[in-house]
Design a protein around this motif. Structure first.
Motif, PDB file in Angstrom:
ATOM      1  N   CYS A 258       4.773  -8.614   2.497  1.00 55.27           N
ATOM      2  CA  CYS A 258       3.839  -7.586   2.021  1.00 55.27           C
ATOM      3  C   CYS A 258       2.689  -8.240   1.264  1.00 55.27           C
ATOM      4  O   CYS A 258       2.881  -9.153   0.468  1.00 55.27           O
ATOM      5  N   LYS A 259       1.478  -7.785   1.540  1.00 58.99           N
ATOM      6  CA  LYS A 259       0.316  -8.346   0.868  1.00 58.99           C
ATOM      7  C   LYS A 259      -0.367  -7.334  -0.035  1.00 58.99           C
ATOM      8  O   LYS A 259      -1.537  -7.515  -0.394  1.00 58.99           O
TER       9      LYS A 259
ATOM     10  N   CYS B 220      -1.612  -4.292   0.417  1.00 57.74           N
ATOM     11  CA  CYS B 220      -2.890  -3.788   0.921  1.00 57.74           C
ATOM     12  C   CYS B 220      -3.097  -2.317   0.590  1.00 57.74           C
ATOM     13  O   CYS B 220      -4.180  -1.786   0.786  1.00 57.74           O
ATOM     14  N   ASN B 221      -2.010  -1.669   0.178  1.00 60.75           N
ATOM     15  CA  ASN B 221      -2.106  -0.269  -0.238  1.00 60.75           C
ATOM     16  C   ASN B 221      -2.105   0.732   0.914  1.00 60.75           C
ATOM     17  O   ASN B 221      -2.137   1.937   0.705  1.00 60.75           O
TER      18      ASN B 221
ATOM     19  N   CYS C  39       0.248   1.587   3.182  1.00 57.44           N
ATOM     20  CA  CYS C  39       1.418   2.473   3.267  1.00 57.44           C
ATOM     21  C   CYS C  39       1.393   3.487   2.135  1.00 57.44           C
ATOM     22  O   CYS C  39       1.682   4.662   2.335  1.00 57.44           O
TER      23      CYS C  39
ATOM     24  N   CYS D  46       1.570  -0.728   8.715  1.00 59.81           N
ATOM     25  CA  CYS D  46       1.696  -1.927   7.881  1.00 59.81           C
ATOM     26  C   CYS D  46       1.280  -3.125   8.712  1.00 59.81           C
ATOM     27  O   CYS D  46       1.923  -3.440   9.713  1.00 59.81           O
TER      28      CYS D  46
HETATM   29  S1  SF4 Z   1       1.243  -1.535   4.317  1.00 61.70           S
HETATM   30 FE1  SF4 Z   1       2.457  -1.485   2.449  1.00 61.70          FE
HETATM   31  S2  SF4 Z   1       4.160  -2.857   2.847  1.00 61.70           S
HETATM   32 FE2  SF4 Z   1       2.650  -3.294   4.380  1.00 61.70          FE
HETATM   33  S3  SF4 Z   1       1.484  -4.959   3.526  1.00 61.70           S
HETATM   34 FE3  SF4 Z   1       0.399  -3.103   2.980  1.00 61.70          FE
HETATM   35  S4  SF4 Z   1       1.199  -2.576   0.967  1.00 61.70           S
HETATM   36 FE4  SF4 Z   1       2.625  -4.057   1.853  1.00 61.70          FE
END
Ligand code: SF4
Ligand SMILES: Cc1ncc(C[n+]2csc(CCOP(=O)(O)OP(=O)(O)O)c2C)c(N)n1
Ligand SMILES: Cc1ncc(C[n+]2csc(CCOP(=O)(O)OP(=O)(O)O)c2C)c(N)n1
Ligand code: SF4
Ligand code: SF4
Ligand code: SF4
Ligand code: SF4
Ligand code: SF4
Ligand SMILES: [Mg+2]
Ligand SMILES: [Mg+2]
Lengths: 88, 288, 192, 377, 288, 377, 88, 192
Positions: free
Chosen positions: G37-38, G40-41, G43, G78
């Protein structure tokens, strides 16, 4: 474009007798630059008035000069800029 | 089947030798082309068009790549840039963008423009840079001796399609339109009067203009495909060309083996590349 | 100036160098290929090296093709000094005559070439004979091949005919055979 | 005429050599004076169930043969100067990804479009240094039609053996000359095929360091799903930026060739036993040199002749051995001086090395070589 | 304004971790992409599509050029060929033509496919060779840090258009159609279910298929043009995508700034390149 | 901070140098680590009414700047390895057509895509031999940000002076380092503009042989309607196949540069008066070498340092003069050995020439040079 | 995919306390691989049921796990394959 | 083994080498550019050479930038042995601490870094202070710049502020000035 005439005249001689136009009748309707002409047959085939006949090398001879209507077809289709009109 | 007929009336008489004043003085004639090659016919029509427009020779730059067709600029008394195979358009882009007031014309072949040069072709269209491109389409690589090109028809023979061409073809006009060219037309070397008019229009158009010109390479394409000599091929262009207006009324089936000639596309709304940059330069100056 | 080396050089007599020259449509390259095959394959095959002019000149205008023959490995591939020149046009003759050895064989198509060293040349009206006697102007080059065969002894007539026929379009076999034979005989007649 | 005796142009012999070596894929773009290589391939390949494609340009051509090669096909392209210049980026890819391909350059006069129909040897240095970056190149140079057949076979063998692109340096004279050659029977010349992995896919490392320096190479579809990239990569074929992985990779590209110089080098020499004056040359000039040597010998001069079939890697050791006793060395080339720099580099400083160069579109003549020889006598 | 909505029902539950079985074992995760980059979303949809089709991994070859998007094949457990910038398609052509039974997929970016690779793009379309090309269009050169691409909109900012872009743009789908592609579609990384379906269709199609996939490079395109973060850009795709069927009913004016998503073109009549050559080979065999 | 004192990256300094020299046209295609050259050009050119265009690829970029140059503009493009490889065909065009342009290659690791963000000097030989055919190349190599400015100015001057493409060999370290430089006032550095014809158009021969070897060059639009071609041409610029026209043309390409070696060569040397051990290098390695020299001198060793600003034509004479008294020469390069071959070629055989090479993506350190020095002491 | 769980578990610890899911209730509806997980916000923002909240690093915490309808949106969006469902 | 040369080498004391390290979003490169400008221009300018890491690592992950300062011409452009290390993350500290000279200056952001040589380091909670005291988390790097200025004496505070303000977005001037000053003072307090 008299230089051109001279040039074509010279070559005519070298390549043997051709273009039997009788210059005493006044200028021919067209000049053929026989140095540039490559005997492609286009003018001969496309002239609607059958003005040309091919010489031994396939280059155009003004066989029926009087038929010429100055329709532009021959010189517009000559790929080698070898035909010019004498009527300006 | 209706075909295009040239109008024979009302022609300017000077057209018979106007070309001579545009040929390069000196040693370059006779030219390299085969007897009867249509490239010379295009050159004649081009010169008459430029003459009609009264353009200053000093302001005309002819740019070309490599191929029989691309030799054309060498013979004419304009600024000329005979470049590498396929690259005429980016060279021309440099010329035009550097000096937007110059009239830049590209002469190219079906191999030069559409095979190796295809990318530059679509990008010049996209930019809608004010260059007129005359694409001499003889359906073959003439210069190298008759190999297949991107416009060699399916099943046709060439020295690299000895068993018939298994590839499909570009329609350069369609491609140019999809890529963004603002003027697209097609003519043939049989229809010289129309050709001269189309060239004139293409030259007058502001923005990228493509004129596909159907021409004969009887030496290779004609010979390998039993299309006869130069005259026979010219006659076939007469048979197969259909005016754009007429073509619109024809079915796909009826149009098979035929091609529409005339102005296929014109868009005078879309902005031109150099103009847009000039506006940017103006904005920068205003800022100072 | 004395040349310690150059003065001593003896060009091999084993090499035989031929040039077939004319204009674009006359089939000089085709003829040289036939000739090379005929000489270079089969029983008494010799080494051959054929080359030709390319480039703008090759399109439409003049056309020439060289064939070097030797019983040894052919090193230098081009003609140095011609042992034989076939000239099918005046232009070709004028251009290449200086390359012919003094004792070289000169063959001209006298239906097309008018100015040539009359004493020295084998003059045959290949084109006229092809048109009038064989009835196929295209085989003038094959006539010339016959003449070359006869004058050089580099290839047997039957071998030459065989190779010509391998390459002749269907239906033209007889004319081609006739052409080789007529060329051969015509040249023999002139043989000095 | 026996079936396997044929009058062929050098360009055609190149294709026949390639077919003999197992070429079944050709991609190319026409260019004088190499075009016949494409044309003959287009005609011959379908006869043996092989595949010919004319690509949109030379960049695409070399790309396509690399694609075919990783798919298990022995592949070739042919071109001339301008096309070769366009290919150099993707030739570099083949170096980096270690993909065997054969690239034929039928040389003509340059630079640029130059002299399309005239002979030259001015792409010799380009064959070594044309693409950017560090790598070691193999280039072979035939001198006649027969050579062209055998050297093309050799080029394929070297490419397959060392997983590397190999350049065949032809020139217009050889490419366009016709000579009689005998096509050897299958088996007469040994054919080398790339080594395939024997380990199961889970243990396979596409760029593993092996005892002989060559990593086994499967074809796509054979169950080894590995990554091929032009980025510098580790033994798995994954991009790396690690100094300790970069250097070994580059060393590998060099060593897999440098360590086998003896097997790569091929030289012909004539009358070298007691030669005091030596012609060094390659390609069509070697024919002139052999001719000149023969003529000079007949005139009583101690002249010998060295012909480089392998131009790259440059045969340092062999040339030093052969010319160690020479009084004068003459290097003949159809360019303004390329391989002569190498000859000068490898020979002891006390052996004078003289150039005889021609770059006006014509081949050097025996007389030109002899005149040069007389000059230095 | 109607926009596309994903269908949320009836999804296969295995879709949550099916991807894991397709990632290359070993050291290559996490990947090089920025947090939130849409390329990963495309990769997920692609894997689910392949999985759905039940393809044998050994028969799949992923080919790509250079760019952020082109890194994708490196991460997946197929045969992969990560080539030079712009050249994926000719490499892929070699792969496919050599072994026509293989499934060849090209992953490319707007710069890779349309700038440097434009010629190969149109020629692959012309040949109608059976390759599926997924063009990840993020309107910028991501890898090199945000320069303008042939799809960077007019007036937009990039590091090479610091005063706003003065060039015009390609529509990759139009270009592909004009060049001869037999299947053309467009999706976005917001509409993941549709994307998966479009990929499935593209993969199933015999002939050249182009799927343009609108994706977010918030790091460069987004930042330079105040488009917000990954989430904001994904939301904007939701706003701007219009179903093909709907788009047909809209005026040019209404369509401004929007794009049609779905299958834009499908032609199953036109012959495929490798097939045609195989026929030739059959003919040759028959001759013997 | 005074207006003309700036903290600049090497890549930015390159653009500022170009602008100072009069560049008003830039065409390019982004590639790491040269991209900033395009970006800074895009930003700066409109400020001085100049023109920036991002082309569809590198081939188009070099084409466009040649087009702009014949139109009278001083033009430049910037790239790195893969892009340079793509440019070589049209760089050859510029050689043949004698069109002044400047090409910057910010070197990174190769071959192929290689190491986009890592330093290298492995395109040095390519700058000389990259395109096919015969020609003589000029390449300059700065070593720091300030140099980059002045060497870019010099590159333009040389290009304009000799009507030829000039390559600026940067590398990732220089391109990406930031240092303070002072932009000189206009006039402080002499700027050379191509010589224009003085004869009327009717007498103008675009490729005339002149006393100094350079043919005057008008811009398109100035009334001289001449032909420019990449085919080998006569003095009128018309294609020729005549041996007696080909050779003089190629001689001209060589001689116009060879005859002015003295003016083209630029070398920096430090502590060479009594140096017994000499570091020879160019580009960023020269910084390491200067550092090592300084350290070794401080420790009491007779070490000197020669930096080649002009890499091509290789400064044979100057190097021979400078290193003639050396006991040992050490050539440092970020590649597997390129310029060292030239050094070996020009130095007397009795002076040992030692390589210190690094090609793992990092720059040579002073310690590495000093260790090497200790080895040969 | 238990290896993944372990991996994410390990990292959870390193990065400080997160994912306060009460495992005594049975398996969580989703697993988050915190190594991959990075943050990225995506989800978090796209979940229609507000299942997630960001932790200090911006990575998703299962704040309202019971809300989850297994609608697929989060894992399909994701980019880093960091979310898997525990319901098979 | 004795090194006749290496044993005698004395690295110049004139060179001062600094590394600013942290993660992608923390503005290390920006800070190093400011620092280089502040030191390298104006009255008491010194030579500076700034460099930074590029490549995949530079995207998202770790980020570092070196600044070499000298009153002489800077030859070798990279840091050899650090005189100063600023570490804004634990990862950066762990990675680069070995490159710091024994007597080098170590500055850590103690709001993010927990494991560090407590006796040696100048520990300042840059990020916490930026967020809580300046009210703008983005200026943590500017606080760090202040600390570096104070601890090295390479640049006057007012000069540093001046350059920072040249680059500060409109409206953030006050916060930036405050950040420099707070960082400066906080470091002075700790000065050993
Ligand atoms: S979508 Fe959610 S779980 Fe996937 S990388 Fe972004 S923050 Fe992490
Ligand atoms: C890089 C490069 N590749 C190939 C060639 C060889 N070449 C010259 S012209 C040509 C094709 C020309 O075809 P076209 O553009 O259709 O022109 P035509 O001769 O038919 O008028 C080719 C392949 C070249 N000169 N340069
Ligand atoms: C020949 C060459 N030119 C330029 C580059 C530099 N380069 C790498 S990726 C890229 C652009 C990528 O843009 P795009 O294809 O849109 O991919 P994205 O990164 O946006 O996914 C460029 C210009 C290169 N690697 N090779
Ligand atoms: S002008 Fe018309 S009528 Fe007269 S010769 Fe020419 S084609 Fe015939
Ligand atoms: S059209 Fe022109 S070139 Fe052809 S035959 Fe007539 S005059 Fe001669
Ligand atoms: S080869 Fe064809 S295109 Fe070229 S000059 Fe001859 S006829 Fe014209
Ligand atoms: S730079 Fe843009 S395209 Fe590349 S990984 Fe980051 S967000 Fe994605
Ligand atoms: S599956 Fe749907 S409801 Fe459950 S967490 Fe993901 S997005 Fe939210
Ligand atoms: Mg053509
Ligand atoms: Mg992109």
């Amino acid at each position: 474009m008299s230089a051109m005439n001279t040039e074509s005249g010279e070559v005519t001689e070298k390549s043997g007798p051709k273009n039997k136009y009788d210059y005493s009748k006044g200028p021919a309707p067209l000049n053929i630059n026989l140095v540039w002409c490559k005997a492609c047959n286009i003018c001969i085939a496309l002239c609607p008035k059958q003005v040309f006949e091919p010489d031994r090398d396939g280059k155009p001879v003004l066989a029926r000069p009087d038929n010429c209507t100055q329709c532009t077809i021959c010189w517009e289709h000559c790929p080698d800029f070898a035909i010019t009109s004498n009527y300006k | 089947m209706a075909t295009v007929a040239d109008t024979k009336e009302g022609k300017r008489q000077q057209s018979s030798d106007v070309a001579l004043g545009y040929l390069r003085p000196g040693k370059k004639f006779p030219n390299v082309w085969c007897p009867g090659c249509g490239i010379g016919i295009v050159m004649g029509a081009f010169i008459r068009a430029v003459d009609k427009l009264g353009w200053n020779k000093d302001e005309v730059v002819m740019v070309s790549g490599i191929g029989c067709s691309s030799r054309m600029p060498v013979y004419m008394d304009f600024n000329s840039l005979h470049t590498t195979h396929g690259r005429a358009l980016p060279f021309a882009t440099g010329v035009k963008f550097a000096q937007p007031h110059m009239k830049v014309v590209v002469i190219t072949g079906d191999g030069d423009a559409l095979a190796i040069g295809g990318n530059h072709f679509i990008h010049a269209c996209r930019r809608n840079i004010d260059i007129t491109t005359i694409l001499i389409n003889n359906n073959i690589y003439g210069m190298t001796g008759g190999q297949g090109s991107p416009t060699t028809p399916a099943d046709s023979f060439s020295t690299t399609t000895p068993y018939g061409n298994t590839e499909k073809q570009f329609d350069p006009c369609n491609l140019a339109m999809a890529a963004g060219a603002s003027w697209v037309g097609r003519g043939t070397v049989y229809h010289t009067t129309q050709l001269e008019n189309l060239i004139t229009k293409a030259l007058q158009h502001k923005g990228f203009s493509l004129l596909e010109t159907i021409s004969n390479c009887h030496t290779y394409y004609g010979r390998l495909n039993r299309k006869g000599d130069a005259v026979a091929m010219l006659q076939s262009f007469k048979e197969n060309a259909v005016l754009v207006s007429k073509a619109k009324t024809m079915t796909k089936e009826e149009l098979k083996g035929k091609y529409a000639v005339g102005v296929l596309h014109e868009d005078n709304e879309i902005t031109e590349f150099c103009d847009e940059y000039s506006k940017l330069l103006e904005r920068m100056k205003a800022k100072k | 100036m004395a040349h310690p080396l150059l003065d001593k050089i003896q060009f091999s007599t084993d090499r035989f160098e031929m040039r077939l020259s004319g204009s674009g449509g006359q089939g000089m390259i085709f003829a040289s290929v036939i000739l090379s095959k005929a000489i270079g394959t089969g029983e008494n095959a010799k080494n051959v090296c054929q080359s030709q002019s390319y480039g703008p000149e090759a399109r439409g205008g003049a056309s020439k093709s060289d064939v070097v023959v030797s019983s040894e490995e052919i090193y230098y591939p081009k003609a140095m000094k011609l042992d034989l020149l076939l000239a099918m046009t005046q232009e070709a003759l004028d251009k290449y005559l200086p390359d012919l050895k003094d004792d070289g064989i000169l063959i001209v198509d006298s239906s097309l070439v008018s100015e040539y060293p009359k004493d020295k040349a084998y003059a045959v009206e290949f084109t006229r004979m092809a048109r009038n006697d064989v009835g196929q102007i295209m085989v003038a080059n094959v006539l010339a091949l016959g003449a070359i065969g006869a004058l050089t002894g580099l290839v047997a007539k039957e071998k030459l005919v065989e190779v010509v026929l391998q390459h002749a379009p269907k239906g033209t076999e007889d004319k081609n055979r006739k052409a080789v034979e007529m060329g051969w005989e015509e040249a023999l007649k002139l043989k000095k | 005429m026996p079936q396997n005796q044929q009058l062929l142009q050098g360009n055609a012999a190149c294709v026949h050599g390639a077919l003999y070596a197992g070429m079944r894929f050709y991609a190319g773009y026409p260019i004088t004076p190499s075009t016949e290589i494409a044309e003959v391939s287009a005609r011959e390949l379908p006869k043996v169930n092989g595949r010919f494609i004319q690509m949109e340009d030379e960049i695409a051509s070399i790309a396509a043969i690399v694609g075919a090669s990783v798919s298990g096909y022995k592949s070739m392209t042919g071109t001339s100067g301008p096309g070769f210049s366009l290919m150099v980026e993707n030739i570099g890819y083949a170096y980096m990804a270690e993909v065997p391909v054969v690239v034929v350059n039928v040389q003509r006069g340059g630079p640029s479009t130059g002299l399309p129909t005239k002979v030259s040897q001015s792409d010799t240095m380009q064959a070594r240094w044309g693409t950017h970056g560090d790598y070691t190149a193999i280039a072979v140079a035939p001198s006649n039609v027969n050579d062209t057949f055998t050297e093309t076979v050799r080029a394929f063998n070297l490419a397959e053996r060392f997983r590397t692109p190999v350049t065949v340096l032809l020139d217009e004279v050889i490419g366009h000359s016709r000579e009689i050659i005998r096509i050897p029977e299958q088996g007469e010349i040994e054919i080398f095929n790339r080594v395939k992995p024997t380990v199961p896919p889970s243990e396979y490392k596409p760029y593993a360091f092996t005892a002989n320096g060559i990593s086994p190479m499967p074809a796509y579809g054979e169950g080894y799903r590995y990554n091929v990239t032009g980025l510098t990569h580790d033994t798995m074929g994954f991009p790396t930026n690690r100094a300790d992985e970069i250097k070994p990779k580059l060393d590998k590209l060099r060593d897999k060739i440098e360590n086998y110089r003896d097997e790569i080098t091929k030289i012909r020499f004539e009358m070298m036993d007691d030669a005091e004056y030596v012609f060094v040359s390659y390609g069509s000039v070697s024919r002139t040199a052999l001719q000149a040597t023969k003529l000079a010998r007949a005139a009583g001069f101690k002249v010998g002749c060295v012909q480089l079939y392998t131009v790259w890697p440059f045969p340092d050791k062999e040339l030093r051995e052969l010319c160690g006793r020479a009084k004068e060395v003459i290097v003949g080339e159809l360019n303004m001086g390329q391989i002569i720099h190498e000859v000068r580099r490898v020979l002891p400083a006390d052996i004078p090395v003289h150039p005889i160069q021609r770059y006006d579109g014509e081949i050097l003549t025996p007389m030109q070589l002899l005149e040069k020889l007389e000059e230095v006598l």
